[in-house]
Design a protein around this motif. Structure first.
Motif, PDB file in Angstrom:
ATOM      1  N   LYS A  45       0.814  -1.209   0.000  1.00 34.54           N
ATOM      2  CA  LYS A  45       0.000   0.000   0.000  1.00 34.54           C
ATOM      3  C   LYS A  45       0.850   1.264   0.000  1.00 34.54           C
ATOM      4  O   LYS A  45       0.393   2.328  -0.397  1.00 34.54           O
ATOM      5  CB  LYS A  45      -0.912   0.010   1.223  1.00 34.54           C
ATOM      6  N   LEU A  46       2.086   1.153   0.468  1.00 35.47           N
ATOM      7  CA  LEU A  46       2.966   2.317   0.565  1.00 35.47           C
ATOM      8  C   LEU A  46       3.806   2.537  -0.699  1.00 35.47           C
ATOM      9  O   LEU A  46       4.336   3.614  -0.903  1.00 35.47           O
ATOM     10  CB  LEU A  46       3.901   2.162   1.770  1.00 35.47           C
ATOM     11  N   VAL A  47       3.945   1.507  -1.502  1.00 36.60           N
ATOM     12  CA  VAL A  47       4.770   1.599  -2.717  1.00 36.60           C
ATOM     13  C   VAL A  47       3.905   2.149  -3.846  1.00 36.60           C
ATOM     14  O   VAL A  47       3.025   1.464  -4.359  1.00 36.60           O
ATOM     15  CB  VAL A  47       5.354   0.222  -3.089  1.00 36.60           C
ATOM     16  N   GLN A  48       4.170   3.396  -4.203  1.00 37.63           N
ATOM     17  CA  GLN A  48       3.387   4.061  -5.240  1.00 37.63           C
ATOM     18  C   GLN A  48       4.294   4.911  -6.119  1.00 37.63           C
ATOM     19  O   GLN A  48       5.433   5.210  -5.755  1.00 37.63           O
ATOM     20  CB  GLN A  48       2.320   4.965  -4.617  1.00 37.63           C
ATOM     21  N   GLY A  49       3.763   5.297  -7.258  1.00 37.55           N
ATOM     22  CA  GLY A  49       4.406   6.258  -8.142  1.00 37.55           C
ATOM     23  C   GLY A  49       5.807   5.884  -8.592  1.00 37.55           C
ATOM     24  O   GLY A  49       6.049   4.771  -9.077  1.00 37.55           O
ATOM     25  N   ASN A  50       6.735   6.820  -8.414  1.00 39.28           N
ATOM     26  CA  ASN A  50       8.107   6.672  -8.880  1.00 39.28           C
ATOM     27  C   ASN A  50       8.815   5.495  -8.199  1.00 39.28           C
ATOM     28  O   ASN A  50       9.573   4.770  -8.839  1.00 39.28           O
ATOM     29  CB  ASN A  50       8.864   7.977  -8.638  1.00 39.28           C
ATOM     30  N   LEU A  51       8.565   5.311  -6.918  1.00 43.69           N
ATOM     31  CA  LEU A  51       9.187   4.197  -6.191  1.00 43.69           C
ATOM     32  C   LEU A  51       8.731   2.862  -6.772  1.00 43.69           C
ATOM     33  O   LEU A  51       9.533   1.953  -6.959  1.00 43.69           O
ATOM     34  CB  LEU A  51       8.849   4.275  -4.703  1.00 43.69           C
ATOM     35  N   LYS A  52       7.461   2.763  -7.099  1.00 44.95           N
ATOM     36  CA  LYS A  52       6.924   1.536  -7.689  1.00 44.95           C
ATOM     37  C   LYS A  52       7.609   1.250  -9.025  1.00 44.95           C
ATOM     38  O   LYS A  52       7.969   0.110  -9.323  1.00 44.95           O
ATOM     39  CB  LYS A  52       5.417   1.670  -7.885  1.00 44.95           C
ATOM     40  N   SER A  53       7.812   2.284  -9.834  1.00 46.52           N
ATOM     41  CA  SER A  53       8.485   2.126 -11.129  1.00 46.52           C
ATOM     42  C   SER A  53       9.919   1.647 -10.953  1.00 46.52           C
ATOM     43  O   SER A  53      10.387   0.777 -11.686  1.00 46.52           O
ATOM     44  CB  SER A  53       8.479   3.448 -11.893  1.00 46.52           C
ATOM     45  N   LYS A  54      10.621   2.214  -9.980  1.00 45.08           N
ATOM     46  CA  LYS A  54      12.016   1.828  -9.738  1.00 45.08           C
ATOM     47  C   LYS A  54      12.122   0.388  -9.252  1.00 45.08           C
ATOM     48  O   LYS A  54      13.012  -0.357  -9.668  1.00 45.08           O
ATOM     49  CB  LYS A  54      12.659   2.783  -8.742  1.00 45.08           C
ATOM     50  N   ILE A  55      11.215  -0.016  -8.384  1.00 44.41           N
ATOM     51  CA  ILE A  55      11.227  -1.395  -7.889  1.00 44.41           C
ATOM     52  C   ILE A  55      10.896  -2.353  -9.025  1.00 44.41           C
ATOM     53  O   ILE A  55      11.520  -3.405  -9.164  1.00 44.41           O
ATOM     54  CB  ILE A  55      10.260  -1.564  -6.704  1.00 44.41           C
ATOM     55  N   ARG A  56       9.931  -1.988  -9.851  1.00 48.24           N
ATOM     56  CA  ARG A  56       9.557  -2.838 -10.986  1.00 48.24           C
ATOM     57  C   ARG A  56      10.737  -2.985 -11.954  1.00 48.24           C
ATOM     58  O   ARG A  56      11.043  -4.093 -12.404  1.00 48.24           O
ATOM     59  CB  ARG A  56       8.346  -2.274 -11.713  1.00 48.24           C
ATOM     60  N   GLU A  57      11.395  -1.872 -12.262  1.00 45.07           N
ATOM     61  CA  GLU A  57      12.549  -1.912 -13.166  1.00 45.07           C
ATOM     62  C   GLU A  57      13.660  -2.799 -12.603  1.00 45.07           C
ATOM     63  O   GLU A  57      14.270  -3.590 -13.322  1.00 45.07           O
ATOM     64  CB  GLU A  57      13.068  -0.488 -13.385  1.00 45.07           C
ATOM     65  N   GLU A  58      13.904  -2.673 -11.316  1.00 45.55           N
ATOM     66  CA  GLU A  58      14.917  -3.493 -10.662  1.00 45.55           C
ATOM     67  C   GLU A  58      14.540  -4.971 -10.715  1.00 45.55           C
ATOM     68  O   GLU A  58      15.382  -5.832 -10.983  1.00 45.55           O
ATOM     69  CB  GLU A  58      15.052  -3.037  -9.209  1.00 45.55           C
ATOM     70  N   ALA A  59      13.276  -5.276 -10.484  1.00 41.31           N
ATOM     71  CA  ALA A  59      12.813  -6.663 -10.510  1.00 41.31           C
ATOM     72  C   ALA A  59      12.919  -7.260 -11.912  1.00 41.31           C
ATOM     73  O   ALA A  59      13.281  -8.427 -12.068  1.00 41.31           O
ATOM     74  CB  ALA A  59      11.372  -6.737 -10.007  1.00 41.31           C
ATOM     75  N   VAL A  60      12.634  -6.463 -12.934  1.00 45.38           N
ATOM     76  CA  VAL A  60      12.773  -6.931 -14.319  1.00 45.38           C
ATOM     77  C   VAL A  60      14.245  -7.199 -14.631  1.00 45.38           C
ATOM     78  O   VAL A  60      14.591  -8.218 -15.225  1.00 45.38           O
ATOM     79  CB  VAL A  60      12.160  -5.912 -15.312  1.00 45.38           C
ATOM     80  N   ASP A  61      15.122  -6.289 -14.207  1.00 48.47           N
ATOM     81  CA  ASP A  61      16.563  -6.466 -14.442  1.00 48.47           C
ATOM     82  C   ASP A  61      17.104  -7.724 -13.767  1.00 48.47           C
ATOM     83  O   ASP A  61      18.022  -8.367 -14.269  1.00 48.47           O
ATOM     84  CB  ASP A  61      17.347  -5.250 -13.944  1.00 48.47           C
ATOM     85  N   LEU A  62      16.524  -8.078 -12.624  1.00 44.22           N
ATOM     86  CA  LEU A  62      16.948  -9.271 -11.891  1.00 44.22           C
ATOM     87  C   LEU A  62      16.200 -10.526 -12.332  1.00 44.22           C
ATOM     88  O   LEU A  62      16.352 -11.588 -11.742  1.00 44.22           O
ATOM     89  CB  LEU A  62      16.745  -9.055 -10.385  1.00 44.22           C
ATOM     90  N   HIS A  63      15.350 -10.377 -13.353  1.00 47.45           N
ATOM     91  CA  HIS A  63      14.553 -11.475 -13.908  1.00 47.45           C
ATOM     92  C   HIS A  63      13.556 -12.032 -12.901  1.00 47.45           C
ATOM     93  O   HIS A  63      13.191 -13.203 -12.961  1.00 47.45           O
ATOM     94  CB  HIS A  63      15.445 -12.592 -14.460  1.00 47.45           C
ATOM     95  N   PHE A  64      13.112 -11.191 -11.956  1.00 44.13           N
ATOM     96  CA  PHE A  64      12.049 -11.580 -11.031  1.00 44.13           C
ATOM     97  C   PHE A  64      10.687 -11.388 -11.690  1.00 44.13           C
ATOM     98  O   PHE A  64       9.720 -12.031 -11.317  1.00 44.13           O
ATOM     99  CB  PHE A  64      12.093 -10.761  -9.741  1.00 44.13           C
ATOM    100  N   LEU A  65      10.615 -10.461 -12.645  1.00 47.97           N
ATOM    101  CA  LEU A  65       9.396 -10.187 -13.399  1.00 47.97           C
ATOM    102  C   LEU A  65       9.716 -10.261 -14.883  1.00 47.97           C
ATOM    103  O   LEU A  65      10.829  -9.932 -15.296  1.00 47.97           O
ATOM    104  CB  LEU A  65       8.851  -8.782 -13.083  1.00 47.97           C
TER     105      LEU A  65
END
Length: 74
Positions: A45-65
């Motif tokens: 619930k706290l992860v929104q906006g720019n932070l959410k994008s950065k976490i998503r990008e990091e997860a894609v780079d690590l092949h988690f997503l």
């Protein structure tokens, strides 16, 4: 007493942890949960906006997503 935190304040705390402690966003969120004894399930619930994008990008780079198709220029 339960302390509440706003998503904007949470993002500032996580950004600070990433830059000062040289850790990933995923590690910073995990560390925050451990330090504050917050259940990781409640952080969503706290992860929104720019932070959410950065976490998503990091997860894609690590092949988690999986990578998603993007349209150039958008």
């Amino acid at each position: 007493m339960i302390k509440t935190i706003k998503p904007q304040d949470f993002a500032v705390i996580i950004e600070d942890m990433v830059h000062t402690k040289k850790m990933t966003y995923l590690d910073a969120v995990s560390q925050y949960c451990e330090d504050t004894k917050m259940e990781p399930e409640t952080v969503g619930k706290l992860v929104q906006g720019n932070l959410k994008s950065k976490i998503r990008e990091e997860a894609v780079d690590l092949h988690f997503l999986p990578k998603t198709a993007t349209i150039p220029g958008l």
